[in-house]
Scaffold this motif. Structure first.
Motif, PDB file in Angstrom:
ATOM      1  N   ASP A 169      -2.930  23.464  -7.872  1.00 40.94           N
ATOM      2  CA  ASP A 169      -3.577  22.151  -7.891  1.00 40.94           C
ATOM      3  C   ASP A 169      -3.071  21.319  -6.723  1.00 40.94           C
ATOM      4  O   ASP A 169      -1.990  21.565  -6.204  1.00 40.94           O
ATOM      5  CB  ASP A 169      -3.350  21.428  -9.229  1.00 40.94           C
ATOM      6  N   TRP A 170      -3.888  20.380  -6.300  1.00 43.06           N
ATOM      7  CA  TRP A 170      -3.551  19.536  -5.153  1.00 43.06           C
ATOM      8  C   TRP A 170      -4.258  18.196  -5.301  1.00 43.06           C
ATOM      9  O   TRP A 170      -5.206  18.061  -6.069  1.00 43.06           O
ATOM     10  CB  TRP A 170      -3.957  20.214  -3.849  1.00 43.06           C
ATOM     11  N   GLY A 171      -3.772  17.227  -4.575  1.00 44.91           N
ATOM     12  CA  GLY A 171      -4.409  15.923  -4.634  1.00 44.91           C
ATOM     13  C   GLY A 171      -3.849  14.968  -3.594  1.00 44.91           C
ATOM     14  O   GLY A 171      -2.789  15.197  -3.015  1.00 44.91           O
ATOM     15  N   VAL A 172      -4.587  13.905  -3.388  1.00 44.78           N
ATOM     16  CA  VAL A 172      -4.176  12.802  -2.530  1.00 44.78           C
ATOM     17  C   VAL A 172      -4.566  11.504  -3.229  1.00 44.78           C
ATOM     18  O   VAL A 172      -5.456  11.490  -4.078  1.00 44.78           O
ATOM     19  CB  VAL A 172      -4.836  12.867  -1.125  1.00 44.78           C
ATOM     20  N   GLY A 173      -3.882  10.435  -2.880  1.00 47.02           N
ATOM     21  CA  GLY A 173      -4.202   9.170  -3.519  1.00 47.02           C
ATOM     22  C   GLY A 173      -3.756   7.987  -2.694  1.00 47.02           C
ATOM     23  O   GLY A 173      -2.994   8.114  -1.733  1.00 47.02           O
ATOM     24  N   ILE A 174      -4.222   6.838  -3.117  1.00 46.03           N
ATOM     25  CA  ILE A 174      -3.841   5.580  -2.497  1.00 46.03           C
ATOM     26  C   ILE A 174      -3.620   4.566  -3.620  1.00 46.03           C
ATOM     27  O   ILE A 174      -4.313   4.611  -4.650  1.00 46.03           O
ATOM     28  CB  ILE A 174      -4.900   5.092  -1.481  1.00 46.03           C
ATOM     29  N   ALA A 175      -2.654   3.686  -3.441  1.00 41.78           N
ATOM     30  CA  ALA A 175      -2.358   2.670  -4.454  1.00 41.78           C
ATOM     31  C   ALA A 175      -1.998   1.366  -3.765  1.00 41.78           C
ATOM     32  O   ALA A 175      -1.559   1.346  -2.610  1.00 41.78           O
ATOM     33  CB  ALA A 175      -1.204   3.130  -5.342  1.00 41.78           C
ATOM     34  N   GLY A 214     -11.614  20.854 -13.181  1.00 36.11           N
ATOM     35  CA  GLY A 214     -12.379  20.556 -11.980  1.00 36.11           C
ATOM     36  C   GLY A 214     -11.844  19.375 -11.213  1.00 36.11           C
ATOM     37  O   GLY A 214     -10.882  18.716 -11.609  1.00 36.11           O
ATOM     38  N   SER A 215     -12.472  19.089 -10.121  1.00 33.30           N
ATOM     39  CA  SER A 215     -12.116  17.969  -9.270  1.00 33.30           C
ATOM     40  C   SER A 215     -12.303  16.650 -10.021  1.00 33.30           C
ATOM     41  O   SER A 215     -13.229  16.509 -10.813  1.00 33.30           O
ATOM     42  CB  SER A 215     -13.020  17.997  -8.037  1.00 33.30           C
ATOM     43  N   ALA A 216     -11.404  15.698  -9.767  1.00 31.05           N
ATOM     44  CA  ALA A 216     -11.499  14.413 -10.460  1.00 31.05           C
ATOM     45  C   ALA A 216     -10.980  13.282  -9.579  1.00 31.05           C
ATOM     46  O   ALA A 216     -10.037  13.464  -8.804  1.00 31.05           O
ATOM     47  CB  ALA A 216     -10.705  14.446 -11.758  1.00 31.05           C
ATOM     48  N   VAL A 217     -11.603  12.131  -9.723  1.00 35.02           N
ATOM     49  CA  VAL A 217     -11.133  10.883  -9.130  1.00 35.02           C
ATOM     50  C   VAL A 217     -10.915   9.922 -10.289  1.00 35.02           C
ATOM     51  O   VAL A 217     -11.773   9.810 -11.178  1.00 35.02           O
ATOM     52  CB  VAL A 217     -12.162  10.294  -8.136  1.00 35.02           C
ATOM     53  N   VAL A 218      -9.758   9.252 -10.304  1.00 36.39           N
ATOM     54  CA  VAL A 218      -9.418   8.370 -11.417  1.00 36.39           C
ATOM     55  C   VAL A 218      -9.017   7.003 -10.867  1.00 36.39           C
ATOM     56  O   VAL A 218      -8.114   6.905 -10.033  1.00 36.39           O
ATOM     57  CB  VAL A 218      -8.260   8.941 -12.250  1.00 36.39           C
ATOM     58  N   LEU A 219      -9.689   5.970 -11.330  1.00 37.65           N
ATOM     59  CA  LEU A 219      -9.288   4.601 -10.986  1.00 37.65           C
ATOM     60  C   LEU A 219      -8.319   4.123 -12.056  1.00 37.65           C
ATOM     61  O   LEU A 219      -8.623   4.189 -13.244  1.00 37.65           O
ATOM     62  CB  LEU A 219     -10.514   3.677 -10.936  1.00 37.65           C
ATOM     63  N   GLY A 223      -4.716   2.057  -8.471  1.00 36.17           N
ATOM     64  CA  GLY A 223      -4.591   3.340  -7.787  1.00 36.17           C
ATOM     65  C   GLY A 223      -5.897   4.114  -7.816  1.00 36.17           C
ATOM     66  O   GLY A 223      -6.726   3.925  -8.715  1.00 36.17           O
ATOM     67  N   LEU A 224      -6.067   4.965  -6.837  1.00 30.63           N
ATOM     68  CA  LEU A 224      -7.266   5.793  -6.754  1.00 30.63           C
ATOM     69  C   LEU A 224      -6.870   7.193  -6.251  1.00 30.63           C
ATOM     70  O   LEU A 224      -6.936   7.478  -5.064  1.00 30.63           O
ATOM     71  CB  LEU A 224      -8.307   5.158  -5.830  1.00 30.63           C
ATOM     72  N   PRO A 225      -6.432   8.062  -7.178  1.00 36.72           N
ATOM     73  CA  PRO A 225      -6.094   9.425  -6.772  1.00 36.72           C
ATOM     74  C   PRO A 225      -7.271  10.386  -6.963  1.00 36.72           C
ATOM     75  O   PRO A 225      -8.124  10.184  -7.840  1.00 36.72           O
ATOM     76  CB  PRO A 225      -4.958   9.799  -7.727  1.00 36.72           C
ATOM     77  N   TRP A 265       0.844  -1.200   0.000  1.00 37.24           N
ATOM     78  CA  TRP A 265       0.000   0.000   0.000  1.00 37.24           C
ATOM     79  C   TRP A 265       0.879   1.249   0.000  1.00 37.24           C
ATOM     80  O   TRP A 265       1.894   1.310   0.681  1.00 37.24           O
ATOM     81  CB  TRP A 265      -0.897   0.030   1.232  1.00 37.24           C
ATOM     82  N   THR A 266       0.450   2.261  -0.745  1.00 39.92           N
ATOM     83  CA  THR A 266       1.150   3.543  -0.799  1.00 39.92           C
ATOM     84  C   THR A 266       0.132   4.674  -0.753  1.00 39.92           C
ATOM     85  O   THR A 266      -0.915   4.592  -1.403  1.00 39.92           O
ATOM     86  CB  THR A 266       1.968   3.665  -2.111  1.00 39.92           C
ATOM     87  N   VAL A 267       0.429   5.717  -0.001  1.00 39.20           N
ATOM     88  CA  VAL A 267      -0.389   6.929  -0.020  1.00 39.20           C
ATOM     89  C   VAL A 267       0.466   8.040  -0.629  1.00 39.20           C
ATOM     90  O   VAL A 267       1.695   8.028  -0.538  1.00 39.20           O
ATOM     91  CB  VAL A 267      -0.891   7.343   1.382  1.00 39.20           C
TER      92      VAL A 267
END
Length: 108
Positions: free
Chosen positions: A58-64, A97-102, A74-76, A37-39
């Motif tokens: 721009d900013w973001g967080v994610g997990i993989a 705009g805001s986005a979530v990408v699988l 991954g899901l950022p 797991w990675t954040v």
């Protein structure tokens, strides 16, 4: 690991007139915490010279997660403070705009 990135445009940036010498600076952090797991976290600033109304942060967080067989998933999530009117395309879609990408990836 932590990464500080700097990008500089010597010519016009993304076809913006008179935008030579535009900059992008970003700071990213990635941290593994066991079992593959990675954040991650990211913050960046785009400066569009001669076209300051197009500047944005721009900013973001994610997990993989690493999976067997060289796969990973991954899901950022990312977002910006870009002006919605300036970053809406001809189809009416806000491209900043805001986005979530699988994502699903395979290493070879």
């Amino acid at each position: 690991p932590v990464a500080l990135t700097y990008a500089h445009s010597f010519g016009d940036l993304f076809a913006f007139a008179d935008s030579s010498d535009s900059d992008y600076v970003s700071l990213s952090l990635e941290q593994g915490f066991g079992d593959g797991w990675t954040v991650s976290a990211h913050y960046g600033q785009q400066t569009v010279r001669g076209n300051r109304e197009y500047d944005y942060d721009d900013w973001g967080v994610g997990i993989a997660k690493d999976l067997p067989g060289g796969f990973s998933v991954g899901l950022p999530w990312s977002d910006t403070d870009a002006d919605r009117d300036l970053y809406t395309n001809a189809f009416g879609r806000n491209t900043a705009g805001s986005a979530v990408v699988l994502s699903i990836a395979k290493s070879f």
